[in-house]
Design an enzyme around this catalytic site. Structure first.
Site, PDB file in Angstrom:
ATOM      1  N   ASP A  61      -9.323 109.067  17.156  1.00  0.00           N
ATOM      2  CA  ASP A  61      -9.503 107.954  16.229  1.00  0.00           C
ATOM      3  C   ASP A  61     -10.855 108.113  15.515  1.00  0.00           C
ATOM      4  O   ASP A  61     -11.906 108.170  16.158  1.00  0.00           O
ATOM      5  CB  ASP A  61      -9.456 106.623  16.987  1.00  0.00           C
ATOM      6  N   ASP A  67     -10.764 106.045  23.968  1.00  0.00           N
ATOM      7  CA  ASP A  67     -10.382 105.136  25.065  1.00  0.00           C
ATOM      8  C   ASP A  67      -9.737 106.007  26.145  1.00  0.00           C
ATOM      9  O   ASP A  67      -8.527 106.241  26.139  1.00  0.00           O
ATOM     10  CB  ASP A  67      -9.398 104.083  24.564  1.00  0.00           C
ATOM     11  N   ASP A 117      -6.414 109.953  25.475  1.00  0.00           N
ATOM     12  CA  ASP A 117      -7.028 108.929  24.640  1.00  0.00           C
ATOM     13  C   ASP A 117      -5.975 107.848  24.427  1.00  0.00           C
ATOM     14  O   ASP A 117      -4.929 108.094  23.824  1.00  0.00           O
ATOM     15  CB  ASP A 117      -7.462 109.529  23.299  1.00  0.00           C
ATOM     16  N   ASP A 119      -3.702 104.932  23.168  1.00  0.00           N
ATOM     17  CA  ASP A 119      -3.304 104.536  21.830  1.00  0.00           C
ATOM     18  C   ASP A 119      -2.195 103.495  21.937  1.00  0.00           C
ATOM     19  O   ASP A 119      -1.444 103.453  22.915  1.00  0.00           O
ATOM     20  CB  ASP A 119      -2.827 105.757  21.036  1.00  0.00           C
ATOM     21  N   ASP A 124      -2.734 110.034  23.205  1.00  0.00           N
ATOM     22  CA  ASP A 124      -3.019 111.399  22.771  1.00  0.00           C
ATOM     23  C   ASP A 124      -3.574 112.216  23.934  1.00  0.00           C
ATOM     24  O   ASP A 124      -4.544 111.811  24.583  1.00  0.00           O
ATOM     25  CB  ASP A 124      -4.034 111.390  21.623  1.00  0.00           C
ATOM     26  N   SER A 390      25.386 140.689  27.195  1.00  0.00           N
ATOM     27  CA  SER A 390      26.074 140.214  25.994  1.00  0.00           C
ATOM     28  C   SER A 390      27.445 140.863  25.821  1.00  0.00           C
ATOM     29  O   SER A 390      28.298 140.767  26.699  1.00  0.00           O
ATOM     30  CB  SER A 390      25.184 140.460  24.772  1.00  0.00           C
ATOM     31  N   ASP A 675      21.730 134.549  26.668  1.00  0.00           N
ATOM     32  CA  ASP A 675      21.988 135.978  26.544  1.00  0.00           C
ATOM     33  C   ASP A 675      20.749 136.778  26.966  1.00  0.00           C
ATOM     34  O   ASP A 675      19.639 136.508  26.506  1.00  0.00           O
ATOM     35  CB  ASP A 675      22.319 136.249  25.073  1.00  0.00           C
TER      36      ASP A 675
END
Length: 863
Positions: A61, A67, A117, A119, A124, A390, A675
């Protein structure tokens, strides 16, 4: 007081499995694979983690400071993460919060410390530290300062203390890579009280860390005996508990203008029952208070798991494969005598593996021709293993529908393949066929299988190969090797992660008639049980073995590429703004400051996120919406404390996923099988296992890419894991214009197999219809004069319909290339036989040699 609950239908069959360990011992004994694990006793430790503070933190921010809070995740000790409180608007937050764990010393305990952080919408992730608890010496308190940004001064300070627990040591089962803890199973029934009020009530039952997670059920009084039953399987070492929560649904009007109602949920109360408080094998009644007004009455029973696992932990070959090898040796010895006039004892015959690469229908068609060439050389009975990726697996799975295919003329299987390849495929998408596919997929889903795009692709392949329903299953092929009459088939797939490219991480999974499993982990299950649900090594819910077409959809899931890989293949580069593992992981290890370097310790690493926008694009571009999502039979097992010493793990690379045991396959709910071509387009890793002791590899490459790419990739794979493999050296001229066959052999290392590599080329076939026999007529010359690779080629990978001439050309060309190099193949067999005899003689001398020590003399060796 409420005493009623109903559970989802899905939970009901598992109720019988509550007592599977107790009442189904005979079945488990009959199905038990050879025991190759060991028991060990290890102590517990008490771990205290104190998150002290962080410094110089920069949030996302721009208008305020961060925070911050810290999340702690230690999945080997707690199923749920812990977190500190949030310190608002501070670049230097302090917490001084302590979190307690009881850890088991047998497993690799890796603590993840993630700084967030806070939010309002989505928190975040700022950075994450991955720390090996084994770096902390017991009896000491150690403070660590982790650098969170290599360029800035951001740090996180954490204090660790490890003390031996007063709890007695416990016994575990391990194969040296995986650990199985004791599993507890709690089953019970919520009883009904007809006299109590009814309403829109929901009862939620959950055991954190259990296989079943949470069961949510509406409450009703008119329930049957089975309605109120529940079952949970959990790790005994986690000290699990049953959480019960009661909710009530209310209907309220949205507004005064209309009759529509809005549903609101009201919390009424919750309670918990520790599983440790329940006696073993005894049913008890419990009145569990949820609040002052609500009580739930339940009857519960606890059982502990048997030590007889339903998963085989070990690296030895399966019993079925070992039995096959004993019988096959006799056939190989006779074949070498008949075809090459080489007399040898069965115990000295070379082990030969034939590998078919991927390449769609081109690979399938070509593999028929290559095998036909080996049969014409009378060497097909000298082959031990037949393995494919395959399109080559489509050829193999069709051949093994005949129990004696390798001893019969190839005319009939090639005729069947010709018929399917030259016929129209439009019927696969007819209304009738699509209806049949829908019905089969719905039946598969009703049986509990995870249905996805690869299953639909498997049904399409089924029509392409057979033009009808094919009920065959992989376990049916056991009869094809019961007498050693055919080479042993090994089908290849790789397990990937949904957000990591196959080039960065892929685990080879082998499918054989007897077992399916990961040799990397030493974890195998019976082929009949593939698709069933396992937890902590025990079979929780048996399901029907899927038809082989659904496995073909996984083995040849050409459409399971993630968009990033498609972009990379098309443009020669990846999407550069997407972070790779190398970009986001930094080694910040400082352990050597505290004690001597221990090779079993993992380095401390810092994981830097790319931001929310980058994460969204990564999820989109790297999602594997077409991968085969299957139940993970290794789920609930843990990585052993010294697992990184096993050569299959590239944990010494700090940025490789093998160095993150919390993220490896046993910790995942599902397997994502695709595969094998998305790793190495040929199944070299499956036959290079030391247990198979392969002497010769005949590698048939049907790819349009670099003709030696699979060899270079395999060489790098072997170097990283310390596997013996010959040096691959080719000239620039060979890269541009490859020959029909190359032999690679390491004269200095007899452990390295002799590799014969056959690129897909139309070289001397243009001029010769048989080795040494020129093409004379115009028809013969036209037949051999064709171009394999161009934009208009009929052999493009995604073309599944050939003209008759194109099919015959491709089969005959591959057959001819084998015949034309028969002498080189013969020389490889002779060289391998000499190596084998020398090796066996050397082993015999070692067995006869013993050490004799006389008093007062040095140790001498005498024969």
């Amino acid at each position: 007081m409420f005493r009623a609950a109903s559970l989802p239908v899905r939970a009901l069959p598992a109720v019988a499995a509550v007592f599977l360990w107790k009442n189904d011992k005979e079945r488990r004994r009959a199905a038990a694979p050879p025991r190759s694990w060991r028991k060990e006793v290890h102590p517990y430790y008490n771990l205290n983690v104190t998150v002290l503070r962080a410094r110089n933190i920069k949030g996302v921010d721009m208008l305020s400071e961060a925070d911050c809070y810290v999340q702690l995740r230690l999945p080997t000790a707690s199923p749920m993460p812990f977190r500190t409180k949030v310190v608002y608007n501070s670049s230097d937050p302090e917490w001084n919060e302590t979190f307690n764990y009881r850890i088991h010393s047998a497993v690799k305990n890796i603590l993840e410390l993630t700084l967030y952080d806070r939010d309002l919408v989505l928190d975040d992730k700022l950075s994450s530290v991955v720390f090996d608890i084994g770096n902390i010496k017991p009896g000491q308190t150690t403070k660590r300062v982790f650098k969170l940004n290599p360029k800035d001064k951001e740090v996180l300070e954490v204090e660790f203390n490890v003390e031996e627990s007063p709890d007695p040591p416990s016994e575990i089962i391990t194969n040296g890579v995986l650990v199985a803890h004791p599993c507890v199973c709690v089953g019970g029934k919520v009883k009904c009280d007809e006299n109590k009020e009814n309403g829109d009530y929901i009862l939620k039952l959950a055991v954190p860390g259990s296989y079943e997670k949470q069961i949510s059920a509406p409450m009703k009084q008119s329930q049957t005996e089975a309605d109120g039953r529940f079952v949970f399987h959990a790790d005994k070492e986690m000290s699990p508990h049953l959480d019960v929560c009661l909710l009530k649904t209310l209907k309220v009007a949205q507004n005064d203008l209309g009759p529509e109602l809005d549903k609101r949920t009201l919390f009424l109360g919750k309670g918990s029952v520790p599983m440790s408080s329940l006696p073993i094998g005894q049913e008890i009644d419990i009145d569990l208070p949820l609040s002052k007004h609500y009580v739930v009455n339940m009857s519960m029973t606890k059982e502990e798991s048997s030590q007889e696992l339903d998963i085989r932990l070990g690296f030895a070959l399966s019993q079925g494969e070992r039995d096959f090898l004993e019988k096959r040796k006799e056939i190989i010895a006779q074949s070498l005598k008949d075809a090459l006039d080489l007399s040898t004892a069965p115990d000295q015959v070379p082990v030969v593996a034939v590998l078919g690469s991927g390449g769609g229908a081109r690979a399938m068609t070509s593999f028929y021709g290559s095998l036909k060439g080996l049969q014409d050389l009378k060497l097909l009975d000298s082959i031990t293993y037949l393995s494919g990726v395959s399109g080559s697996t489509w050829c193999m799975s069709t051949l093994y529908e005949d129990p004696d295919w390798s001893s019969t003329d190839f005319t009939e299987p090639i005729t069947r393949a010709r018929r399917s390849m030259t016929s129209s495929k439009s019927g696969a998408f007819s209304a009738e066929r699509l209806k049949q596919c829908s019905q089969q997929l719905m039946a598969l889903e009703r049986d509990g299988h995870k249905v996805n795009f690869s299953d639909l692709w498997g049904l399409v392949l089924e029509y392409f190969l057979h033009q009808k329903d094919n009920p065959a299953k992989l376990s049916d092929q056991q009869i094809c090797v019961s007498r050693g009459q055919n080479p042993y088939p090994i089908y290849a797939g790789v397990n990937v992660r949904v957000n990591i490219s196959g080039g960065d991480f892929a685990e080879w999974c082998e499918f054989t008639p007897h077992e399916v499993g990961f040799r990397k982990y030493g974890a195998f299950i019976r082929t009949e049980d593939f698709g069933s649900e396992f937890f902590m090594g025990h079979l929780i819910h048996r399901r029907k073995e899927p038809k082989i077409c659904f496995l073909q959809g996984v083995w040849g899931s050409a459409f399971a590429a993630n968009l990033d890989e498609i972009w990379a293949r098309a443009s020669g580069t990846g999407i550069r703004w997407l972070n790779s593992l190398t970009d986001v992981i930094r080694v910040i290890d400082d352990c050597r400051k505290f004690h001597f370097h221990d090779p079993t310790r993992l380095q401390t690493r810092l994981v830097m996120p790319g931001g929310i926008i980058s994460d969204i694009f990564q999820d989109f571009f790297k999602s594997r919406f077409t991968a085969g999502e299957l139940y993970n039979f290794t789920r609930g097992l843990y990585l052993y404390k010294d697992y990184m010493g096993v050569r299959e793990f590239v944990a010494w690379k700090g940025n490789h996923l093998d160095a993150f045991p919390n993220l490896l396959t046993p910790m995942e709910e599902n397997l994502y099988l695709v595969d094998g071509g998305f790793s190495i387009n040929s199944p070299f890793p499956l036959v290079l296992q030391s247990q198979r002791d392969v002497d010769i590899i005949l590698s048939f490459n049907y790819s349009w890419q670099d003709p030696f790419e699979v060899l270079h990739l395999t060489s790098n794979y072997c170097k990283e894991r310390g596997i013996a493999f010959p040096s691959i050296s080719v000239t620039e001229a060979d890269e541009k214009h490859p020959k029909e066959c190359y032999m690679f052999m390491d004269d200095t290392n007899p452990k390295a197999p002799i590799v014969l590599h056959f690129p897909l080329v139309n070289d001397t076939f243009r001029a010769y219809k048989e080795p040494g026999v020129f093409r004379e007529t115009d028809e013969e010359k036209v037949f051999g004069d064709f171009v394999l690779k161009n934009k208009d080629s009929p052999y493009r990978t995604k073309n599944f319909t050939y003209e008759l001439l194109d099919f015959n050309r491709l089969v005959e060309m591959n057959r001819y290339n084998v015949l034309n190099n028969g002498q080189m193949i013969t020389s490889a067999f002779k060289a391998a036989l000499e190596r084998k005899k020398h090796k066996m003689t050397h082993r015999g001398l070692n067995k006869k040699t013993k050490k004799v020590k006389k008093p007062g003399s040095q140790t001498k060796t005498s024969a």
